[in-house]
Motif scaffolding. Structure first.
Motif, PDB file in Angstrom:
ATOM      1  N   UNK A   3       0.837  -1.202   0.000  1.00  0.00           N
ATOM      2  CA  UNK A   3       0.000   0.000   0.000  1.00  0.00           C
ATOM      3  C   UNK A   3       0.868   1.247   0.000  1.00  0.00           C
ATOM      4  N   UNK A   4       0.500   2.226  -0.822  1.00  0.00           N
ATOM      5  CA  UNK A   4       1.187   3.508  -0.864  1.00  0.00           C
ATOM      6  C   UNK A   4       0.165   4.620  -0.656  1.00  0.00           C
ATOM      7  N   UNK A   5       0.531   5.622   0.137  1.00  0.00           N
ATOM      8  CA  UNK A   5      -0.286   6.826   0.306  1.00  0.00           C
ATOM      9  C   UNK A   5       0.504   7.998  -0.258  1.00  0.00           C
ATOM     10  N   UNK A  10      -3.592  15.458  -7.686  1.00  0.00           N
ATOM     11  CA  UNK A  10      -4.482  16.007  -8.715  1.00  0.00           C
ATOM     12  C   UNK A  10      -3.774  16.297 -10.024  1.00  0.00           C
ATOM     13  N   UNK A  11      -2.457  16.475  -9.982  1.00  0.00           N
ATOM     14  CA  UNK A  11      -1.724  16.797 -11.210  1.00  0.00           C
ATOM     15  C   UNK A  11      -0.248  16.500 -11.012  1.00  0.00           C
ATOM     16  N   UNK A  12       0.534  16.716 -12.058  1.00  0.00           N
ATOM     17  CA  UNK A  12       1.986  16.648 -11.975  1.00  0.00           C
ATOM     18  C   UNK A  12       2.532  15.334 -11.450  1.00  0.00           C
ATOM     19  N   UNK A  13       3.493  15.433 -10.551  1.00  0.00           N
ATOM     20  CA  UNK A  13       4.164  14.244 -10.034  1.00  0.00           C
ATOM     21  C   UNK A  13       3.204  13.329  -9.292  1.00  0.00           C
ATOM     22  N   UNK A  14       2.308  13.914  -8.502  1.00  0.00           N
ATOM     23  CA  UNK A  14       1.371  13.097  -7.743  1.00  0.00           C
ATOM     24  C   UNK A  14       0.473  12.267  -8.632  1.00  0.00           C
ATOM     25  N   UNK A  15      -0.023  12.867  -9.698  1.00  0.00           N
ATOM     26  CA  UNK A  15      -0.870  12.144 -10.645  1.00  0.00           C
ATOM     27  C   UNK A  15      -0.098  11.013 -11.303  1.00  0.00           C
ATOM     28  N   UNK A  16       1.132  11.283 -11.686  1.00  0.00           N
ATOM     29  CA  UNK A  16       1.949  10.235 -12.318  1.00  0.00           C
ATOM     30  C   UNK A  16       2.289   9.131 -11.317  1.00  0.00           C
ATOM     31  N   UNK A  17       2.497   9.505 -10.065  1.00  0.00           N
ATOM     32  CA  UNK A  17       2.736   8.484  -9.038  1.00  0.00           C
ATOM     33  C   UNK A  17       1.565   7.506  -8.958  1.00  0.00           C
ATOM     34  N   UNK A  18       0.332   8.034  -8.875  1.00  0.00           N
ATOM     35  CA  UNK A  18      -0.792   7.112  -8.733  1.00  0.00           C
ATOM     36  C   UNK A  18      -0.981   6.275  -9.995  1.00  0.00           C
ATOM     37  N   UNK A  19      -0.715   6.849 -11.164  1.00  0.00           N
ATOM     38  CA  UNK A  19      -0.818   6.072 -12.402  1.00  0.00           C
ATOM     39  C   UNK A  19       0.133   4.877 -12.379  1.00  0.00           C
ATOM     40  N   UNK A  20       1.379   5.137 -12.009  1.00  0.00           N
ATOM     41  CA  UNK A  20       2.374   4.067 -12.079  1.00  0.00           C
ATOM     42  C   UNK A  20       2.217   3.056 -10.945  1.00  0.00           C
ATOM     43  N   UNK A  21       1.824   3.515  -9.753  1.00  0.00           N
ATOM     44  CA  UNK A  21       1.615   2.555  -8.660  1.00  0.00           C
ATOM     45  C   UNK A  21       0.368   1.703  -8.911  1.00  0.00           C
ATOM     46  N   UNK A  22      -0.677   2.288  -9.471  1.00  0.00           N
ATOM     47  CA  UNK A  22      -1.864   1.506  -9.841  1.00  0.00           C
ATOM     48  C   UNK A  22      -1.485   0.442 -10.865  1.00  0.00           C
ATOM     49  N   UNK A  23      -0.722   0.846 -11.879  1.00  0.00           N
ATOM     50  CA  UNK A  23      -0.299  -0.100 -12.923  1.00  0.00           C
ATOM     51  C   UNK A  23       0.570  -1.215 -12.353  1.00  0.00           C
ATOM     52  N   UNK A  24       1.296  -0.913 -11.267  1.00  0.00           N
ATOM     53  CA  UNK A  24       2.167  -1.911 -10.648  1.00  0.00           C
ATOM     54  C   UNK A  24       1.397  -2.841  -9.705  1.00  0.00           C
ATOM     55  N   UNK A  25       0.101  -2.578  -9.531  1.00  0.00           N
ATOM     56  CA  UNK A  25      -0.726  -3.469  -8.733  1.00  0.00           C
ATOM     57  C   UNK A  25      -0.782  -3.159  -7.256  1.00  0.00           C
ATOM     58  N   UNK A  26      -0.313  -1.992  -6.851  1.00  0.00           N
ATOM     59  CA  UNK A  26      -0.354  -1.613  -5.438  1.00  0.00           C
ATOM     60  C   UNK A  26      -1.758  -1.158  -5.047  1.00  0.00           C
ATOM     61  N   UNK A  27      -2.047  -1.214  -3.746  1.00  0.00           N
ATOM     62  CA  UNK A  27      -3.180  -0.488  -3.192  1.00  0.00           C
ATOM     63  C   UNK A  27      -2.733   0.963  -3.048  1.00  0.00           C
ATOM     64  N   UNK A 201       9.119   9.648 -12.173  1.00  0.00           N
ATOM     65  CA  UNK A 201       8.396   8.772 -11.249  1.00  0.00           C
ATOM     66  C   UNK A 201       8.901   7.341 -11.328  1.00  0.00           C
ATOM     67  N   UNK A 202       9.142   6.843 -12.517  1.00  0.00           N
ATOM     68  CA  UNK A 202       9.656   5.474 -12.624  1.00  0.00           C
ATOM     69  C   UNK A 202      11.017   5.364 -11.952  1.00  0.00           C
ATOM     70  N   UNK A 203      11.829   6.417 -12.074  1.00  0.00           N
ATOM     71  CA  UNK A 203      13.128   6.426 -11.407  1.00  0.00           C
ATOM     72  C   UNK A 203      12.990   6.432  -9.897  1.00  0.00           C
ATOM     73  N   UNK A 204      12.112   7.291  -9.376  1.00  0.00           N
ATOM     74  CA  UNK A 204      11.923   7.356  -7.932  1.00  0.00           C
ATOM     75  C   UNK A 204      11.352   6.057  -7.384  1.00  0.00           C
ATOM     76  N   UNK A 205      10.416   5.461  -8.102  1.00  0.00           N
ATOM     77  CA  UNK A 205       9.854   4.192  -7.648  1.00  0.00           C
ATOM     78  C   UNK A 205      10.917   3.105  -7.584  1.00  0.00           C
ATOM     79  N   UNK A 206      11.824   3.107  -8.541  1.00  0.00           N
ATOM     80  CA  UNK A 206      12.909   2.133  -8.535  1.00  0.00           C
ATOM     81  C   UNK A 206      13.829   2.352  -7.339  1.00  0.00           C
ATOM     82  N   UNK A 207      14.150   3.618  -7.058  1.00  0.00           N
ATOM     83  CA  UNK A 207      14.990   3.942  -5.903  1.00  0.00           C
ATOM     84  C   UNK A 207      14.293   3.520  -4.612  1.00  0.00           C
TER      85      UNK A 207
END
Length: 229
Positions: A3-5, A10-27, A201-207
């Motif tokens: 799970x990630x909070x 609503x936009x920018x980095x936060x929006x991209x974060x939720x897109x990529x974490x959703x695609x990765x199967x996280x809650x 975002x993909x870079x930060x998620x990897x880190x």
């Protein structure tokens, strides 16, 4: 399912974060001030049962505490303190106290209050990570161009908060770091940015995925490089 909070989705980095974490199967739990006006986030939530959106102004500290209570039984593997703001008037001779204090409230006090409210949620998880969205503009050693008084000082203070949290939360097994997302092509980043939000975002998620407790207290870029304080 981890799970990630994430705040400020609503936009920018936060929006991209939720897109990529959703695609990765996280809650995925996302917050923003006006979910009704966040059309992309709303559309994603409508098609993604693993994404929930919560209305929240991060500078409303009673609301932060109330959300923590609502989610009290939810272990949060990764808490990403992404919500932030930049004042329009930032150079010497142009800023005013009201704007300055608003930036500090959102970029500094709010993340500290979030850490205080959600530390136990993170401690109850498997991954146990808190990420504060820092910036190279908050690097005191790296400041050679001046200007941007409120934003620079707010990010330097956020770095201090994350370093302090890394000490205070070590016994709970929590890794707390600050991250610089790069100069990203978002509404805040403006024109001439170096990278797109998807790459950042993909870079930060990897880190984040590769962090261990020994990394706690560091200031890292989206590529995993260390920045000077």
């Amino acid at each position: 399912m981890p799970c990630v909070l994430i705040t400020g989705v609503n936009r920018g980095l936060g929006l991209e974060f939720i897109k990529q974490y959703v695609a990765a199967g996280w809650t995925v739990i996302g917050t923003c001030r006006n979910p009704e006006g966040a059309s992309e986030a709303q559309a994603l939530a409508a098609s993604s049962p693993n994404l929930s959106l919560h209305k929240l102004d991060v500078s409303d500290f009673d609301a932060v505490a109330a959300l923590a209570e609502t989610l009290k039984n939810v272990p949060i593997d990764v808490l990403i303190l992404n919500a932030g703001m930049m004042a329009e008037r930032t150079g010497l001779g142009t800023f005013n106290a009201e704007d300055f204090l608003q930036v500090l409230n959102v970029n500094v006090v709010a993340p500290a209050m979030f850490i205080q409210a959600f530390a136990e949620h993170v401690a109850a998880s498997e991954q146990k990570v808190i990420v504060g969205m820092g910036s190279t503009l908050g690097s005191i050693a790296g400041n050679t161009s001046g200007g941007m008084y409120s934003y620079r000082s707010s990010k330097a203070a956020l770095h201090a908060i994350m370093r302090t949290a890394s000490v205070d939360l070590k016994d709970k097994g929590i890794t707390a770091i600050a991250m610089h997302p790069g100069w990203v092509a978002t509404d805040m980043g403006g024109e001439g940015a170096d990278i797109q939000s998807s790459e950042s975002i993909s870079g930060m998620m990897s880190v984040i995925d590769g962090l261990s407790l020994s990394d706690s207290g560091r200031l890292l870029t989206y590529a995993g490089k260390e920045l000077p304080w």
